[in-house]
Design an enzyme around this catalytic site. Structure first.
Site, PDB file in Angstrom:
ATOM      1  N   CYS A 299     -37.088  24.469  47.854  1.00 12.43           N
ATOM      2  CA  CYS A 299     -38.236  24.718  46.972  1.00 12.43           C
ATOM      3  C   CYS A 299     -39.236  25.655  47.642  1.00 12.43           C
ATOM      4  O   CYS A 299     -39.361  25.668  48.864  1.00 12.43           O
ATOM      5  CB  CYS A 299     -38.931  23.405  46.647  1.00 12.43           C
ATOM      6  SG  CYS A 299     -37.839  22.176  45.939  1.00 12.43           S
TER       7      CYS A 299
ATOM      8  N   LYS B  52     -30.941  18.695  52.074  1.00 13.01           N
ATOM      9  CA  LYS B  52     -30.128  19.647  51.311  1.00 13.01           C
ATOM     10  C   LYS B  52     -30.589  21.070  51.615  1.00 13.01           C
ATOM     11  O   LYS B  52     -31.744  21.429  51.367  1.00 13.01           O
ATOM     12  CB  LYS B  52     -30.234  19.360  49.809  1.00 13.01           C
ATOM     13  CG  LYS B  52     -29.264  20.185  48.964  1.00 13.01           C
ATOM     14  CD  LYS B  52     -29.226  19.669  47.536  1.00 13.01           C
ATOM     15  CE  LYS B  52     -28.195  20.417  46.709  1.00 13.01           C
ATOM     16  NZ  LYS B  52     -28.087  19.878  45.331  1.00 13.01           N
TER      17      LYS B  52
ATOM     18  N   ILE C 156     -23.668  23.224  50.148  1.00  7.63           N
ATOM     19  CA  ILE C 156     -24.794  24.141  50.020  1.00  7.63           C
ATOM     20  C   ILE C 156     -25.472  23.985  48.658  1.00  7.63           C
ATOM     21  O   ILE C 156     -24.852  23.503  47.706  1.00  7.63           O
ATOM     22  CB  ILE C 156     -24.367  25.612  50.190  1.00  7.63           C
ATOM     23  CG1 ILE C 156     -23.287  25.955  49.180  1.00  7.63           C
ATOM     24  CG2 ILE C 156     -23.879  25.856  51.596  1.00  7.63           C
ATOM     25  CD1 ILE C 156     -22.870  27.427  49.134  1.00  7.63           C
TER      26      ILE C 156
END
Length: 303
Positions: free
Chosen positions: A131, A166, A192
């Protein structure tokens, strides 16, 4: 536990197949069409501190052997997830679940993870650091090892459950980010996430997605995922959850040979809602074909 069982951060899974966050809702939607207790676990829709409507449409585009998405983390916020979504899931899924968490500041991540850490059914916190860091000029947390380490440090300080980070593949060296996360106490690595891409509408001569760019997923990215898992398994000693273009039992076996302990299935669920179920049903025949007695024995076998 049988031939398909694996152990992820101390938690036993009946099999290694986990629908990936963002492709399986909060689980109960799929329970209407089959018994989702066949799954090893599931990673529910990415959850943020506050509700998010997501990006404007169009935010999905097809590509050769894949798709682009710029959904923008649409979700009702952590409080509604805890009070409304998770109770519905508990009624139809009776195994440990993975809570996928997103945020736009270190404080966001810590707040949301601390709340979800208190949920009994949540066994792992999958922290998506792809993010944009709103306090860092918009750069993704996952593209800077210092920012990644900061998020892991903050989350580990407020949680007791395993933290699986992640990672984004949109970096020069994904192993450096993974090592930084491990050094701060991460219990596992998921990889990924999607690759950045775009399409242009030839008639309109404008980008297809309103957001211009989106995340590429689907079979096209499987070789990239396999490479990332293989390299990261050599660089860290914590478990890896592999994902990216998985669409068959053979893909699961390949990722496990590269070093993955468990495997998430993403875009395939959007093409065929029975995809994860079929992959699990195909695993034992595929194991017999390749002379594999127990899946846990092949983890990292190609290293």
């Amino acid at each position: 536990m049988g031939r398909l069982s694996v152990e992820l951060c101390g938690v036993e899974l009946e099999n290694p197949v986990i629908p990936a966050s963002g492709t399986f809702g909060y689980g109960y939607e799929f329970a209407e069409i089959y018994d989702i207790n066949i799954l090893g676990s599931l990673s529910f829709k990415g959850t943020t501190r506050e509700p998010r409507f997501g990006n404007p449409t169009p935010r999905i585009a097809e590509t050769a052997s894949g798709m682009l998405n710029a959904v923008g983390l649409q979700n009702p916020g952590v409080d509604r997830v805890i009070n409304e979504e998770l109770p519905k899931l508990r009624k139809c899924f009776h195994k440990p679940i993975m809570a996928n968490v997103s945020g736009f500041s270190v404080e966001d991540y810590a707040y949301t993870c601390e709340k979800l850490d208190g949920q009994q059914q949540v066994a792992w916190l999958e922290v998506n650091i792809s993010c944009p860091n709103v306090h860092g000029g918009g750069m993704s947390f996952g593209t800077d090892k210092g920012c990644a380490a900061q998020v892991v440090r903050a989350v580990k300080a407020v949680t007791a459950k395993p933290v699986i980070v992640k990672l984004s593949p949109n970096v020069t060296d994904i192993t450096e980010i993974a090592k930084a996360c491990e050094a701060e106490g991460a219990d596992g690595i998921s990889l990924i996430n999607t690759l950045m891409g775009m399409r242009i509408d030839l008639k309109k001569k404008k980008p297809v997605l309103k957001n211009t760019t989106g995340g590429l997923s689907g079979p096209a990215i499987f070789p990239v995922a396999l490479r990332a898992v293989y390299q990261t398994a050599k660089a860290v000693s914590i478990p890896i959850v592999g994902m990216g273009g998985v669409s068959s039992a053979e893909d699961v076996i390949e990722l496990m040979l590269a070093g993955a302990t468990a495997v998430e299935v993403g875009a395939a669920n959007l093409v065929d809602p029975f995809a994860s179920k079929k992959i699990i049903e195909d695993l034992e025949p595929a194991m017999d074909k390749y002379g594999i007695k127990n899946l846990k024995d092949i983890i990292g076998g190609a290293l």
